[in-house]
Design a protein around this motif. Structure first.
Motif, mmCIF file in Angstrom:
data_model
loop_
_atom_site.group_PDB
_atom_site.id
_atom_site.type_symbol
_atom_site.label_atom_id
_atom_site.label_comp_id
_atom_site.label_asym_id
_atom_site.label_seq_id
_atom_site.Cartn_x
_atom_site.Cartn_y
_atom_site.Cartn_z
ATOM 1 N N GLY A 189 9.528 6.072 -4.088
ATOM 2 C CA GLY A 189 9.373 5.277 -2.876
ATOM 3 C C GLY A 189 9.624 3.799 -3.058
ATOM 4 N N ALA A 190 9.056 3.205 -4.109
ATOM 5 C CA ALA A 190 9.227 1.767 -4.322
ATOM 6 C C ALA A 190 10.693 1.417 -4.532
ATOM 7 N N ALA B 182 0.857 -1.185 0.000
ATOM 8 C CA ALA B 182 0.000 0.000 0.000
ATOM 9 C C ALA B 182 0.895 1.237 0.000
ATOM 10 N N ASP B 183 0.555 2.234 -0.803
ATOM 11 C CA ASP B 183 1.270 3.511 -0.784
ATOM 12 C C ASP B 183 0.563 4.450 0.196
ATOM 13 N N MET B 184 1.292 5.408 0.758
ATOM 14 C CA MET B 184 0.714 6.172 1.865
ATOM 15 C C MET B 184 0.922 7.680 1.788
ATOM 16 N N LEU C 80 3.923 -7.155 4.743
ATOM 17 C CA LEU C 80 3.051 -5.994 4.561
ATOM 18 C C LEU C 80 3.912 -4.765 4.303
ATOM 19 N N ILE C 81 3.865 -4.239 3.071
ATOM 20 C CA ILE C 81 4.721 -3.120 2.692
ATOM 21 C C ILE C 81 3.905 -1.827 2.643
ATOM 22 N N PHE C 82 4.172 -0.943 3.591
ATOM 23 C CA PHE C 82 3.572 0.388 3.612
ATOM 24 C C PHE C 82 4.618 1.349 3.053
ATOM 25 N N GLN C 83 4.403 1.769 1.822
ATOM 26 C CA GLN C 83 5.424 2.468 1.048
ATOM 27 C C GLN C 83 5.227 3.983 1.009
ATOM 28 N N PRO C 84 6.292 4.749 1.219
ATOM 29 C CA PRO C 84 6.219 6.198 1.052
ATOM 30 C C PRO C 84 6.406 6.612 -0.408
ATOM 31 N N ALA C 85 6.057 7.858 -0.692
ATOM 32 C CA ALA C 85 6.516 8.581 -1.890
ATOM 33 C C ALA C 85 6.215 7.911 -3.226
#
Length: 439
Positions: free
Chosen positions: A178-179, A112-114, A167-172
């Motif tokens: 970000g990825a 999920a991107d945040m 569970l990947i909580f990704q920035p930017a």
């Protein structure tokens, strides 16, 4: 006679044992087939649904831009702590990587991107952004809520997991960096496959959309400063006019698609920014132009041609030009390509979960997503989750009027969790080559 009785008893016992095993096996198979629907029922329960909505609204009120998601990741970590889910932080500045399951192979990731966008929200409602000039206008607040919902489902059913869900909580994501940073920081260590979901207003609520192969285009940006010699507009022969040079550049860039690209190979070059001058009677010293490029193939070649056209057209008009292919640090991203096997698994899963007509085969889309970096590193699958309904109109992403249909959140959580469980079951049945390691 005693011998005959013994054999009768032995055969009867074996028959009863076989019937018991068969019944138990049938129950296990039936339970596994019903698991996705049980996950959806759980996600739709008032307690879990209201909890996800609450998380999404908290995030919406407090949007943070790329690599500034400190409060966002703090909320995520707080919820993971309450669930008893282990995690690593910080990963790529503000990212969070959680782990549910055995801690052993196989490993499968959900992402999920945040991050939010630098724009002012124009939707008047109780949970409007409290931060001027910042808004969750692409559904990332909903993506985080859905992945936390999946984490809750998976933790409740951790005894069923035949491996580990990452569970990947990704920035930017919005700045396309970000990825890549998450991969460099080791977020995909031992991970064999990854799944991502994005909310969309183009598909009805309760349906999903995807395709095998190229789903989203490679995407990048460009900015150029074209410099000449300014002066009075009444005596243009005493100037070197950058406006004329910029005009030639804009027109010539359009030929890259119309004249140099195979009509069957989709590409886009758009000049969306042009700045220069502030008076009617003064030729400026310079003009700044900028835009975007999209392509499913030949992306780097298209970048080079854009640079070449700008610099040479400037030269023809006696000007100089400097070209930046990463303006404001915006990284170009490759096309998002869905793995065929994962696509088939996803398609079958959502049909089992939501019905035969719940899956929409979508055409390739010219938008870009930095999930492509994950799908380039390991097999990946990216999909869209519908949120449109017949009673309301939902604005497109990156609109100041964008809203999320919160009724979609349970679907996203259940699909995430079900996909991870099914992938692990499939891998466990075939065997996994991932090495054991400490998380």
């Amino acid at each position: 006679m005693a011998i005959n009785n013994f054999w009768i008893f032995s055969l009867t016992f074996q028959l009863l044992l076989l019937l018991h095993v068969s019944s138990e096996s049938s129950w296990i198979t039936d339970d596994a087939s019903r698991r996705p629907s049980k996950f959806l029922e759980y996600a739709k329960s008032p307690e879990v649904f209201d909890w996800m909505v609450g998380i999404r609204r908290k995030l919406h009120e407090n949007p943070e831009l790329g690599f500034e998601e400190f409060e966002t990741s703090k909320l995520i970590r707080s919820e993971l702590d309450l669930m008893g889910v282990k995690y690593k932080y910080p990963v790529a500045v503000t990212g969070v990587v959680g782990y549910v399951g055995t801690g052993e192979p196989p490993f499968v990731a959900l992402r999920a991107d945040m991050d939010a966008l630098p724009m002012q929200e124009d939707v008047e409602w109780e949970h409007k952004s409290k931060v001027p000039g910042k808004m969750h206008a692409c559904g990332h607040d909903g993506h985080v809520a859905m992945l936390l919902g999946a984490a809750k489902i998976l933790k409740e059913h951790h005894q069923d997991l035949q491996g580990t869900v990452v569970l990947i909580f990704q920035p930017a994501e919005e700045v396309f960096a970000g990825a890549k940073k998450m991969i460099e920081a080791g977020a995909l260590k031992h991970v064999e496959a990854i799944f991502g979901i994005h909310l969309t207003n183009q598909v009805p609520l309760g349906k999903t959309a995807s395709r095998a192969g190229s789903l989203l285009a490679g995407s990048g940006f460009f900015e150029a400063v074209i410099t000449g010699k300014g002066g009075h507009a009444a005596i243009p022969h005493h100037t070197i006019d950058p406006v004329i040079a910029a005009s030639s550049v804009v027109l010539s860039l359009q030929h890259l698609v119309s004249r140099e690209t195979d009509p069957l190979d989709s590409k886009v070059v758009t000049v969306s920014k042009l700045h220069g001058g502030n008076a009617f009677n003064v030729i400026p010293d310079s003009i700044t132009i900028g835009g975007t490029l999209r392509a499913f193939s030949g992306f780097s070649q298209l970048q080079e041609r854009i640079k070449e056209v700008i610099t040479k057209q400037a030269t023809v008009n006696r000007c100089n030009a400097s070209v930046n292919l990463k303006p404001n640090g915006k990284e170009p991203v490759p096309p998002t390509v869905n793995n065929m096997n994962l696509y088939k698994q996803f398609k079958n899963l959502v049909r089992d979960l939501l019905g035969e007509d719940s899956f929409v085969e979508v055409s390739p889309i010219m938008g870009g997503e930095d999930f492509s970096y994950f799908a380039e590193a390991i097999p990946g699958h990216f999909s869209f989750l519908g949120m449109q309904d017949e009673t309301k109109s939902y604005a497109s992403p990156h609109s100041s009027l964008y809203t999320v249909n919160e009724d979609a959140l349970p679907y996203g959580a259940a699909i995430h969790a079900s996909m991870a469980v099914r992938y692990l079951e499939d891998k466990a049945s075939k065997g996994s080559d991932s090495p054991k390691d400490e998380l």
